[in-house]
Design an enzyme around this catalytic site. Structure first.
Site, PDB file in Angstrom:
ATOM      1  CB  ILE A 173     -24.842  27.588 -43.479  1.00  0.00           C
ATOM      2  CG1 ILE A 173     -24.164  26.989 -44.714  1.00  0.00           C
ATOM      3  CG2 ILE A 173     -25.686  28.803 -43.861  1.00  0.00           C
ATOM      4  CD1 ILE A 173     -25.123  26.460 -45.756  1.00  0.00           C
ATOM      5  CB  CYS A 174     -26.045  31.268 -40.480  1.00  0.00           C
ATOM      6  SG  CYS A 174     -26.713  32.655 -39.516  1.00  0.00           S
ATOM      7  CD  GLN A 175     -28.293  28.453 -34.210  1.00  0.00           C
ATOM      8  OE1 GLN A 175     -29.159  28.074 -35.011  1.00  0.00           O
ATOM      9  NE2 GLN A 175     -28.552  28.616 -32.932  1.00  0.00           N
TER      10      GLN A 175
ATOM     11  N   GLY B 222     -22.544  27.322 -38.731  1.00  0.00           N
ATOM     12  CA  GLY B 222     -21.103  27.533 -38.763  1.00  0.00           C
ATOM     13  C   GLY B 222     -20.521  27.619 -37.365  1.00  0.00           C
TER      14      GLY B 222
END
Length: 354
Positions: A146-148, A150
């Site tokens: 998720i986000c960073q 990811g």
């Protein structure tokens, strides 16, 4: 002629209604009680330093025999994925038959200043994967970043493809220099070396205010004016306070990891150039050969869709799927519409490939 006219009696009535809502709301606010950091039962299965690996409990056995490990960003806290009972990505994934684990990075302190991306990815993350594999007698896990987190998961999958069966990325930046990336524009001329050398760890409060100032009116002034209309509804008020707790629950960032992430990813865009070095290895996204599901939000102001959709051009897999959501960076986890569509879609996609 004035564009609008306000009668004195209407002004007084509106002021009276506002004050009544505010007075009643203060009472409701006092009764909100404790705000939990996540609502789905879980148990710690592995701890190392500040990091804890959790496994979530489900009332029904998982249909998918390959566990799903969620890798959240270092910024803010991972209970955004489990904020309230009827709007929980974690609960949605469990209901979709997944066996869900999650890494909680904890709160770095001065002792963690020199932790690097190598420590996080080839250290903590890799050992969590090994723990899960040992618990289940398998050699690969499903990964959801998720986000960073990811970006971390992409790096991990490129360096350890033999340990990842399927990769899901959610609101994950890949091309960090798309024209509409306001956060990237802001950070291009910041002297990151001077910042880290001066601060050591980067204060979470500083990063949090940076994110809020990307949309200062909507995320601050408008929001707090609008909350008065919620204050006479105890349930809505408690949900608002859940979000407020998460927004301002901002861990500090380990200085050396922050230094590399901002310089290599944001300022120099090395991820898509194949130039990021983690430990002794260069990250080559062409080595991401397992199936990839890339989930992005169409109105994301932190990770614009183009920043995420760039992934398709750089990974080596022939099994690449995109899933878009008509909402924002946070709405993809907390909106009712998202919970009805995103977790079931992820579960179905994983089941077909596991």
């Amino acid at each position: 002629m004035l564009p609008f006219q306000l009668r004195p009696d209407e002004i007084l009535n509106e002021a009276r209604d506002f004050n009544e809502k505010l007075a009643k709301g203060v009472g409701n606010l006092m009764d909100v009680g404790d705000i939990p950091s996540g609502v789905t039962p879980k148990e710690p299965v592995y701890k190392e330093d500040k990091m804890v690996l959790y496994r979530y409990k489900s009332e029904t056995p998982a249909k998918n025999k390959t566990p799903l490990l969620i890798v959240y960003a270092l910024v803010n806290r991972p209970y955004m994925t489990d904020l309230q009972e009827n709007r929980s990505t974690i609960r949605g994934l469990l209901d979709a038959g997944q066996d869900v684990y999650l890494i909680d990075w904890g709160y770095p302190d001065a002792a963690d200043r020199f932790l690097t991306m190598d420590d996080y990815i080839n250290g903590y993350l890799d050992r969590c994967v090994d723990v899960i594999c040992a618990r289940h007698g398998i050699d690969k896990v499903n990964l959801l970043g998720i986000c960073q987190g990811g970006a971390f998961s992409l790096c991990y999958s490129a360096m350890h493809p033999e340990k990842v069966r399927n990769l899901v990325t959610m609101v994950t930046p890949v091309d960090f220099k798309t024209p509409d990336n306001m956060l990237s524009h802001w950070v291009q001329n910041v002297d990151i070396d001077l910042l880290v050398d001066t601060q050591g760890n980067i204060p979470g409060e500083m990063l949090n205010w940076t994110f809020l100032n990307l949309k200062p009116y909507q995320l601050m002034a408008q929001k707090y004016l609008g909350v008065v209309d919620l204050m006479d509804d105890p349930k809505a008020l408690k949900n608002f306070m859940r979000m407020e707790k998460w927004i301002f629950d901002s861990p500090d960032q380990a200085g050396e990891t922050f230094r590399q992430f901002i310089k290599d990813f944001f300022q120099q865009n090395k991820l898509i150039k194949g130039e990021v070095q983690i430990g002794d290895e260069i990250v080559n996204l062409r080595k991401v050969t397992m199936p990839v599901l890339n989930v992005f939000a169409e109105q994301d102001h932190l990770v614009p869709p183009d920043a995420s959709k760039a992934l398709e051009k750089h990974v080596g897999t022939k099994d690449y799927t995109e899933l878009s959501f008509p909402g924002g960076h946070i709405g993809i986890y907390v909106s009712g519409k998202a919970q009805k569509t995103i977790p079931p879609a992820i579960g179905e996609w994983l089941d077909k490939r596991s």
